[in-house]
Design a protein around this motif. Sequence first.
Motif, PDB file in Angstrom:
ATOM      1  N   GLY A  53       0.705  -1.197   0.474  1.00 17.18           N
ATOM      2  CA  GLY A  53       0.320   0.078  -0.233  1.00 17.18           C
ATOM      3  C   GLY A  53       0.497   1.539  -0.268  1.00 17.18           C
ATOM      4  N   CYS A  54       2.048   1.058   0.803  1.00 17.47           N
ATOM      5  CA  CYS A  54       2.992   2.857   1.028  1.00 17.47           C
ATOM      6  C   CYS A  54       3.328   2.337  -0.823  1.00 17.47           C
ATOM      7  CB  CYS A  54       3.978   2.617   1.944  1.00 17.47           C
ATOM      8  SG  CYS A  54       5.349   3.231   1.847  1.00 17.47           S
ATOM      9  N   SER A  55       3.933   1.289  -0.656  1.00 22.08           N
ATOM     10  CA  SER A  55       4.553   2.078  -2.073  1.00 22.08           C
ATOM     11  C   SER A  55       3.317   2.037  -3.556  1.00 22.08           C
ATOM     12  CB  SER A  55       5.186   0.636  -2.601  1.00 22.08           C
ATOM     13  OG  SER A  55       6.213   0.591  -3.754  1.00 22.08           O
ATOM     14  N   GLY A  56       2.515   1.255  -2.922  1.00 25.78           N
ATOM     15  CA  GLY A  56       1.241   1.292  -4.769  1.00 25.78           C
ATOM     16  C   GLY A  56       1.161   3.416  -4.468  1.00 25.78           C
ATOM     17  N   ASP A  58       2.257   5.408  -4.042  1.00 26.52           N
ATOM     18  CA  ASP A  58       3.259   6.752  -4.339  1.00 26.52           C
ATOM     19  C   ASP A  58       3.635   6.438  -5.350  1.00 26.52           C
ATOM     20  OD1 ASP A  58       4.580   7.257  -1.465  1.00 26.52           O
ATOM     21  OD2 ASP A  58       6.388   5.301  -1.283  1.00 26.52           O
ATOM     22  N   ILE A  59       3.512   5.190  -5.891  1.00 27.28           N
ATOM     23  CA  ILE A  59       3.647   4.830  -7.760  1.00 27.28           C
ATOM     24  C   ILE A  59       2.519   5.678  -8.185  1.00 27.28           C
ATOM     25  CG2 ILE A  59       3.485   3.138  -9.373  1.00 27.28           C
ATOM     26  CD1 ILE A  59       5.499   1.492  -7.133  1.00 27.28           C
ATOM     27  N   VAL A  60       1.229   5.170  -7.874  1.00 25.96           N
ATOM     28  CA  VAL A  60      -0.197   5.842  -8.434  1.00 25.96           C
ATOM     29  C   VAL A  60       0.396   7.709  -8.861  1.00 25.96           C
ATOM     30  CG1 VAL A  60      -2.583   6.473  -7.997  1.00 25.96           C
ATOM     31  CG2 VAL A  60      -1.523   4.201  -7.634  1.00 25.96           C
ATOM     32  N   ALA A  61       1.022   8.307  -7.943  1.00 26.44           N
ATOM     33  CA  ALA A  61       1.143   9.464  -7.778  1.00 26.44           C
ATOM     34  C   ALA A  61       2.419  10.695  -8.427  1.00 26.44           C
ATOM     35  CB  ALA A  61       1.575  10.417  -6.550  1.00 26.44           C
ATOM     36  N   LYS A 107       9.834   5.185 -17.453  1.00 24.11           N
ATOM     37  CA  LYS A 107       8.989   6.301 -16.828  1.00 24.11           C
ATOM     38  C   LYS A 107       8.423   5.796 -15.530  1.00 24.11           C
ATOM     39  CE  LYS A 107       6.822  10.332 -18.995  1.00 24.11           C
ATOM     40  NZ  LYS A 107       6.101  11.368 -19.719  1.00 24.11           N
ATOM     41  N   ILE A 108       7.486   4.099 -15.883  1.00 27.97           N
ATOM     42  CA  ILE A 108       7.437   3.499 -14.610  1.00 27.97           C
ATOM     43  C   ILE A 108       8.433   2.887 -13.708  1.00 27.97           C
ATOM     44  CG2 ILE A 108       6.238   1.294 -14.774  1.00 27.97           C
ATOM     45  CD1 ILE A 108       4.627   1.330 -16.875  1.00 27.97           C
ATOM     46  N   GLU A 109       9.196   2.576 -14.919  1.00 29.22           N
ATOM     47  CA  GLU A 109      10.079   2.264 -13.769  1.00 29.22           C
ATOM     48  C   GLU A 109      10.889   3.333 -12.822  1.00 29.22           C
ATOM     49  OE1 GLU A 109      13.781   0.089 -16.708  1.00 29.22           O
ATOM     50  OE2 GLU A 109      12.010  -1.279 -17.098  1.00 29.22           O
ATOM     51  N   LYS A 110      11.436   4.439 -13.257  1.00 32.33           N
ATOM     52  CA  LYS A 110      11.509   5.559 -12.522  1.00 32.33           C
ATOM     53  C   LYS A 110      11.038   6.048 -11.428  1.00 32.33           C
ATOM     54  CE  LYS A 110      12.305  10.155 -12.477  1.00 32.33           C
ATOM     55  NZ  LYS A 110      12.950  11.430 -13.421  1.00 32.33           N
ATOM     56  N   ALA A 111       9.390   5.481 -11.417  1.00 33.38           N
ATOM     57  CA  ALA A 111       8.717   5.909 -10.253  1.00 33.38           C
ATOM     58  C   ALA A 111       8.462   4.703  -9.355  1.00 33.38           C
ATOM     59  CB  ALA A 111       7.364   5.441 -10.664  1.00 33.38           C
ATOM     60  N   VAL A 112       8.943   3.254  -9.584  1.00 34.36           N
ATOM     61  CA  VAL A 112       8.651   2.569  -8.134  1.00 34.36           C
ATOM     62  C   VAL A 112      10.298   2.419  -8.204  1.00 34.36           C
ATOM     63  CG1 VAL A 112       9.607  -0.285  -8.662  1.00 34.36           C
ATOM     64  CG2 VAL A 112       7.493   0.481  -9.892  1.00 34.36           C
ATOM     65  N   ASN A 113      11.219   2.847  -8.398  1.00 39.86           N
ATOM     66  CA  ASN A 113      13.192   2.993  -8.244  1.00 39.86           C
ATOM     67  C   ASN A 113      12.252   4.328  -7.585  1.00 39.86           C
ATOM     68  OD1 ASN A 113      13.689   1.144  -9.232  1.00 39.86           O
ATOM     69  ND2 ASN A 113      14.267   2.442 -11.290  1.00 39.86           N
ATOM     70  N   SER A 115       9.848   5.037  -5.735  1.00 38.89           N
ATOM     71  CA  SER A 115       9.407   4.475  -3.806  1.00 38.89           C
ATOM     72  C   SER A 115      10.020   4.087  -3.394  1.00 38.89           C
ATOM     73  CB  SER A 115       7.668   3.746  -4.636  1.00 38.89           C
ATOM     74  OG  SER A 115       6.997   3.394  -3.758  1.00 38.89           O
ATOM     75  N   VAL A 116      11.083   3.476  -3.990  1.00 38.03           N
ATOM     76  CA  VAL A 116      11.178   1.914  -3.715  1.00 38.03           C
ATOM     77  C   VAL A 116      13.518   2.192  -2.810  1.00 38.03           C
ATOM     78  CG1 VAL A 116      13.224   0.009  -3.163  1.00 38.03           C
ATOM     79  CG2 VAL A 116      10.948   0.018  -4.764  1.00 38.03           C
ATOM     80  N   GLU A 117      13.392   3.231  -3.593  1.00 35.20           N
ATOM     81  CA  GLU A 117      14.558   4.040  -3.146  1.00 35.20           C
ATOM     82  C   GLU A 117      14.294   5.238  -1.780  1.00 35.20           C
ATOM     83  OE1 GLU A 117      17.238   4.214  -6.630  1.00 35.20           O
ATOM     84  OE2 GLU A 117      16.765   2.987  -6.600  1.00 35.20           O
ATOM     85  N   LYS A 118      13.775   6.377  -2.481  1.00 34.33           N
ATOM     86  CA  LYS A 118      13.346   8.085  -1.764  1.00 34.33           C
ATOM     87  C   LYS A 118      12.128   7.918  -0.524  1.00 34.33           C
ATOM     88  CE  LYS A 118      13.474  12.423  -2.621  1.00 34.33           C
ATOM     89  NZ  LYS A 118      13.746  12.794  -4.130  1.00 34.33           N
ATOM     90  N   TYR A 119      10.692   7.124  -1.070  1.00 36.85           N
ATOM     91  CA  TYR A 119       9.968   8.000  -0.637  1.00 36.85           C
ATOM     92  C   TYR A 119       9.315   7.204   0.179  1.00 36.85           C
ATOM     93  CZ  TYR A 119       9.918  12.242  -3.997  1.00 36.85           C
ATOM     94  OH  TYR A 119      10.330  12.938  -4.677  1.00 36.85           O
ATOM     95  N   CYS A 120       9.129   5.180  -0.021  1.00 33.03           N
ATOM     96  CA  CYS A 120       8.383   4.564   1.062  1.00 33.03           C
ATOM     97  C   CYS A 120       8.624   4.272   2.120  1.00 33.03           C
ATOM     98  CB  CYS A 120       8.382   3.503   0.203  1.00 33.03           C
ATOM     99  SG  CYS A 120       6.493   1.640   0.853  1.00 33.03           S
ATOM    100  N   GLY A 121       7.999   4.708   3.274  1.00 32.09           N
ATOM    101  CA  GLY A 121       8.637   4.430   4.778  1.00 32.09           C
ATOM    102  C   GLY A 121       8.237   3.077   5.094  1.00 32.09           C
ATOM    103  N   VAL A 122       7.422   2.777   4.848  1.00 28.59           N
ATOM    104  CA  VAL A 122       7.218   0.677   4.748  1.00 28.59           C
ATOM    105  C   VAL A 122       8.602   0.374   4.330  1.00 28.59           C
ATOM    106  CG1 VAL A 122       5.468  -1.067   4.816  1.00 28.59           C
ATOM    107  CG2 VAL A 122       5.020   2.006   5.421  1.00 28.59           C
ATOM    108  N   MET A 123       9.028   0.774   3.119  1.00 30.88           N
ATOM    109  CA  MET A 123       9.814  -0.067   2.301  1.00 30.88           C
ATOM    110  C   MET A 123      11.717   0.543   3.159  1.00 30.88           C
ATOM    111  SD  MET A 123      10.972  -2.210  -0.770  1.00 30.88           S
ATOM    112  CE  MET A 123       9.356  -1.264  -1.872  1.00 30.88           C
TER     113      MET A 123
END
Length: 141
Positions: A53-56, A58-61, A107-113, A115-123
Amino acid sequence: MAEHTVTTTWKEKMAFETDNPLGHSAIIDTTEENGGDASGLAPKAMMLSSLAGCSGLDIVALLKKMRAEVEDFKMVVKGELTEEHPKYYHTVWVDYHFTGNDLKEDKIEKAVNLSVEKYCGVMEMFRKFAEVKIDIHFHKK
């Protein structure tokens, strides 16, 4: 500093009701073999859902900002528990699945990365106790 508070109340047998700062609630329970009725979400599995949910979110936004539309997006998260107590996830796999006819893969890969590397606190919390493996899948419709 931001804080979150939840209240979790025992209902019956092994079931608990927990709330969330947004005002929603969920039932937490365990399997019948462990004294529950399997009437709710399992605590450890809820952690995997929280990660997705956390990563998702981020990615949708991010995809919206990047104008990279997808027709469907889902995440499959699998966690492998340790053998000994206290059992916790030592390895977690997050598979991101994007479906559409005109996917902007870069762009999708950039959004995932991001989220994974910068934004998702749960990650980031998961990285404190588990190896997290990421994979991105593109599906043409």
